[in-house]
Write a protein that holds these residues in place. Structure first.
Motif, PDB file in Angstrom:
ATOM      1  N   THR A 136       0.844  -1.204   0.000  1.00  0.00           N
ATOM      2  CA  THR A 136       0.000   0.000   0.000  1.00  0.00           C
ATOM      3  C   THR A 136       0.872   1.244   0.000  1.00  0.00           C
ATOM      4  O   THR A 136       0.633   2.211  -0.739  1.00  0.00           O
ATOM      5  CB  THR A 136      -0.918   0.008   1.243  1.00  0.00           C
ATOM      6  OG1 THR A 136      -1.757  -1.145   1.214  1.00  0.00           O
ATOM      7  CG2 THR A 136      -1.770   1.266   1.289  1.00  0.00           C
ATOM      8  N   LEU A 137       1.897   1.198   0.815  1.00  0.00           N
ATOM      9  CA  LEU A 137       2.833   2.317   0.924  1.00  0.00           C
ATOM     10  C   LEU A 137       3.572   2.546  -0.400  1.00  0.00           C
ATOM     11  O   LEU A 137       3.678   3.679  -0.888  1.00  0.00           O
ATOM     12  CB  LEU A 137       3.795   1.993   2.063  1.00  0.00           C
ATOM     13  CG  LEU A 137       4.840   2.980   2.528  1.00  0.00           C
ATOM     14  CD1 LEU A 137       5.136   2.731   4.011  1.00  0.00           C
ATOM     15  CD2 LEU A 137       6.115   2.807   1.732  1.00  0.00           C
ATOM     16  N   ILE A 138       4.059   1.456  -1.001  1.00  0.00           N
ATOM     17  CA  ILE A 138       4.808   1.578  -2.253  1.00  0.00           C
ATOM     18  C   ILE A 138       3.896   2.005  -3.400  1.00  0.00           C
ATOM     19  O   ILE A 138       4.319   2.728  -4.312  1.00  0.00           O
ATOM     20  CB  ILE A 138       5.524   0.255  -2.584  1.00  0.00           C
ATOM     21  CG1 ILE A 138       6.569  -0.061  -1.508  1.00  0.00           C
ATOM     22  CG2 ILE A 138       6.203   0.327  -3.947  1.00  0.00           C
ATOM     23  CD1 ILE A 138       7.650   1.000  -1.354  1.00  0.00           C
ATOM     24  N   ALA A 139       2.624   1.592  -3.345  1.00  0.00           N
ATOM     25  CA  ALA A 139       1.674   2.021  -4.380  1.00  0.00           C
ATOM     26  C   ALA A 139       1.520   3.541  -4.362  1.00  0.00           C
ATOM     27  O   ALA A 139       1.428   4.186  -5.419  1.00  0.00           O
ATOM     28  CB  ALA A 139       0.321   1.343  -4.167  1.00  0.00           C
ATOM     29  N   ASP A 140       1.508   4.126  -3.164  1.00  0.00           N
ATOM     30  CA  ASP A 140       1.434   5.589  -3.062  1.00  0.00           C
ATOM     31  C   ASP A 140       2.704   6.231  -3.603  1.00  0.00           C
ATOM     32  O   ASP A 140       2.659   7.293  -4.245  1.00  0.00           O
ATOM     33  CB  ASP A 140       1.213   6.007  -1.608  1.00  0.00           C
ATOM     34  CG  ASP A 140      -0.210   5.750  -1.136  1.00  0.00           C
ATOM     35  OD1 ASP A 140      -1.060   5.405  -1.985  1.00  0.00           O
ATOM     36  OD2 ASP A 140      -0.468   5.884   0.073  1.00  0.00           O
TER      37      ASP A 140
ATOM     38  N   HIS B 263       9.632  -5.693  -7.943  1.00  0.00           N
ATOM     39  CA  HIS B 263       8.694  -5.504  -9.061  1.00  0.00           C
ATOM     40  C   HIS B 263       7.930  -4.193  -8.891  1.00  0.00           C
ATOM     41  O   HIS B 263       7.740  -3.439  -9.853  1.00  0.00           O
ATOM     42  CB  HIS B 263       7.727  -6.688  -9.124  1.00  0.00           C
ATOM     43  CG  HIS B 263       6.652  -6.535 -10.154  1.00  0.00           C
ATOM     44  ND1 HIS B 263       6.897  -6.662 -11.510  1.00  0.00           N
ATOM     45  CD2 HIS B 263       5.326  -6.234 -10.030  1.00  0.00           C
ATOM     46  CE1 HIS B 263       5.773  -6.462 -12.175  1.00  0.00           C
ATOM     47  NE2 HIS B 263       4.807  -6.199 -11.303  1.00  0.00           N
ATOM     48  N   TRP B 264       7.515  -3.912  -7.665  1.00  0.00           N
ATOM     49  CA  TRP B 264       6.770  -2.680  -7.403  1.00  0.00           C
ATOM     50  C   TRP B 264       7.671  -1.451  -7.485  1.00  0.00           C
ATOM     51  O   TRP B 264       7.222  -0.353  -7.834  1.00  0.00           O
ATOM     52  CB  TRP B 264       6.107  -2.754  -6.027  1.00  0.00           C
ATOM     53  CG  TRP B 264       4.849  -3.568  -6.026  1.00  0.00           C
ATOM     54  CD1 TRP B 264       4.741  -4.919  -6.226  1.00  0.00           C
ATOM     55  CD2 TRP B 264       3.518  -3.095  -5.834  1.00  0.00           C
ATOM     56  NE1 TRP B 264       3.436  -5.313  -6.160  1.00  0.00           N
ATOM     57  CE2 TRP B 264       2.656  -4.216  -5.915  1.00  0.00           C
ATOM     58  CE3 TRP B 264       2.968  -1.848  -5.583  1.00  0.00           C
ATOM     59  CZ2 TRP B 264       1.278  -4.111  -5.770  1.00  0.00           C
ATOM     60  CZ3 TRP B 264       1.589  -1.747  -5.425  1.00  0.00           C
ATOM     61  CH2 TRP B 264       0.759  -2.861  -5.522  1.00  0.00           C
ATOM     62  N   LEU B 265       8.940  -1.623  -7.156  1.00  0.00           N
ATOM     63  CA  LEU B 265       9.876  -0.496  -7.204  1.00  0.00           C
ATOM     64  C   LEU B 265      10.366  -0.213  -8.622  1.00  0.00           C
ATOM     65  O   LEU B 265      10.927   0.855  -8.888  1.00  0.00           O
ATOM     66  CB  LEU B 265      11.088  -0.783  -6.312  1.00  0.00           C
ATOM     67  CG  LEU B 265      10.847  -0.839  -4.800  1.00  0.00           C
ATOM     68  CD1 LEU B 265      12.121  -1.247  -4.081  1.00  0.00           C
ATOM     69  CD2 LEU B 265      10.345   0.503  -4.270  1.00  0.00           C
TER      70      LEU B 265
END
Length: 379
Positions: free
Chosen positions: A67-71, A98-100
């Motif tokens: 959730t934090l990385i999505a923001d 992958h998210w980064l």
């Protein structure tokens, strides 16, 4: 006269054992299958999963972290990734990477002060950048720092100013990376140019405690919780052992030469031996408080168990008392040149690659890595 066939089953999964087709379930070599003195047998598949854990596990990650990385993605934030130079290579989490992917990343390579002085800093920075590029991360810059010695902290603040371009900054890093100490050093140099106070609270939509540090009227530093490190030796041992294996002063290389008849005991925490290949010179980079001893192989298991039970080498852990507490890996090195085999949280060994096979004993669940050498010197 009728022939009696004895049906033997795998002790672990129960499949009927056979010696005809290695590709089918239940395969075991014929010499073992015919030896009735062996009361317990494992099929090839179970033998490898029980004894040779072929897939070192990744560290876990709280799902709320996404959730934090999505923001961070939504706002195109700058990511400040703090790593522990002593041991970071086996700590990456693929799902997080992958998210980064695609975000701008500034790497703060912490604990430069404990590595030997004769390492070329530019070479070390390139090594770190290469490791993160392998993980498909977009590295803008690598800064070598030391939180405990306040080395390069002022420079880091200036670099963040240049790179962030009025964006939020998310600071991430594994437990034991020194991120907390680094933040303390950073806050000593920090100037609050806003009317907002520094606060620590649950990040919106999660139970993650995050320190929110105002940069100006509209942007913030977010100091996030330490990433999971449960595939590290640091999470498997007691506090007194932890103090012994985490170096607090400059590490010195210890040199050994091993042959196929010898094993290196790394305290009572790990063990490595040469299975195939010529005599190999090994440079050992571990805390000075970790004993290393060379042992002749025929009695290595017996001596290792005695080491664990009698605390003959420092340190040993009460959590590691038998060979069942260890995973065993065979590492085939077919690359040439300077190579490292590293143990997550404990240290690493350097050698010249020459078609060797090493056998590595690690506490269960601890990961390892093999890569080109961090320090290009094995003498």
């Amino acid at each position: 006269m009728a022939k009696l066939n004895i049906i033997r089953r795998c002790y672990s999964c129960g499949v009927v054992l056979q010696s005809k087709d290695p590709q089918k379930d239940g395969y075991v070599e014929n010499e073992f299958l015919q030896d009735l003195s062996k009361g317990v047998l494992f099929c090839s598949k179970c033998f490898h999963s029980e004894k040779y854990n072929l897939a070192p596990r990744e560290a876990s990650l709280d799902h709320e972290f996404f959730t934090l990385i999505a923001d961070a993605q939504a706002t195109d934030a700058l990511i400040v990734y703090v790593i522990n130079l002593f041991s970071f290579e086996a700590g990456f989490i693929r799902a997080l990477n992958h998210w980064l992917s695609g975000l701008d990343i500034l790497v703060l390579a912490n604990k430069r002060d404990i590595l030997p002085d004769d390492i070329d800093d530019e070479q070390l920075k390139e090594y770190v950048a290469h490791r993160l590029r392998v993980e498909k991360l977009k590295v803008l810059d690598v800064k070598l720092v030391s939180a405990s010695a306040s080395y390069n902290i002022r420079d880091v603040i200036d670099v963040i100013k240049d790179l962030r371009r009025r964006r939020d900054v998310y600071i991430i890093g594994q437990k034991h990376s020194g991120k907390t100490t680094l933040m303390e050093a950073f806050l000593k140099e920090y100037k609050n140019l806003s009317r907002t106070n520094i606060i620590t609270q649950n990040y919106p939509g999660t139970n993650l405690k995050v320190m929110q540090i105002p940069i100006d009227q509209s942007t913030y530093f977010y100091d996030t919780p330490g990433l999971g490190n449960d595939n590290s030796v640091l999470e498997k041992v007691e506090k007194p052992v932890l103090k012994a294996i985490v170096p607090v002063k400059k590490i010195e290389k210890r040199r050994f030469t091993i042959t196929k008849t010898q094993s290196l005991f790394i305290g009572g925490l790990a063990r490595i031996e040469l299975v195939e290949g010529e005599k190999t010179a090994v440079g050992c980079y571990f805390s000075d408080d970790v004993d290393i001893k060379k042992i002749v192989l025929p009695d290595a298991n017996k001596q290792f168990l005695r080491t664990l039970s009698k605390d003959l080498l420092h340190p040993t852990s009460k959590n590691l008392q038998s060979l069942k507490d260890f995973d065993i890996y065979d590492i085939v090195v077919d690359e040439e040149g300077s190579r490292d085999i590293g143990i997550n949280g404990l240290g690493w060994l350097s050698f010249i690659g020459a078609n060797q096979t090493f056998r590595l004993y690690l506490p269960k669940g601890v990961s390892f890595y093999t890569t080109r050498s961090k320090i290009q010197d094995v003498k």
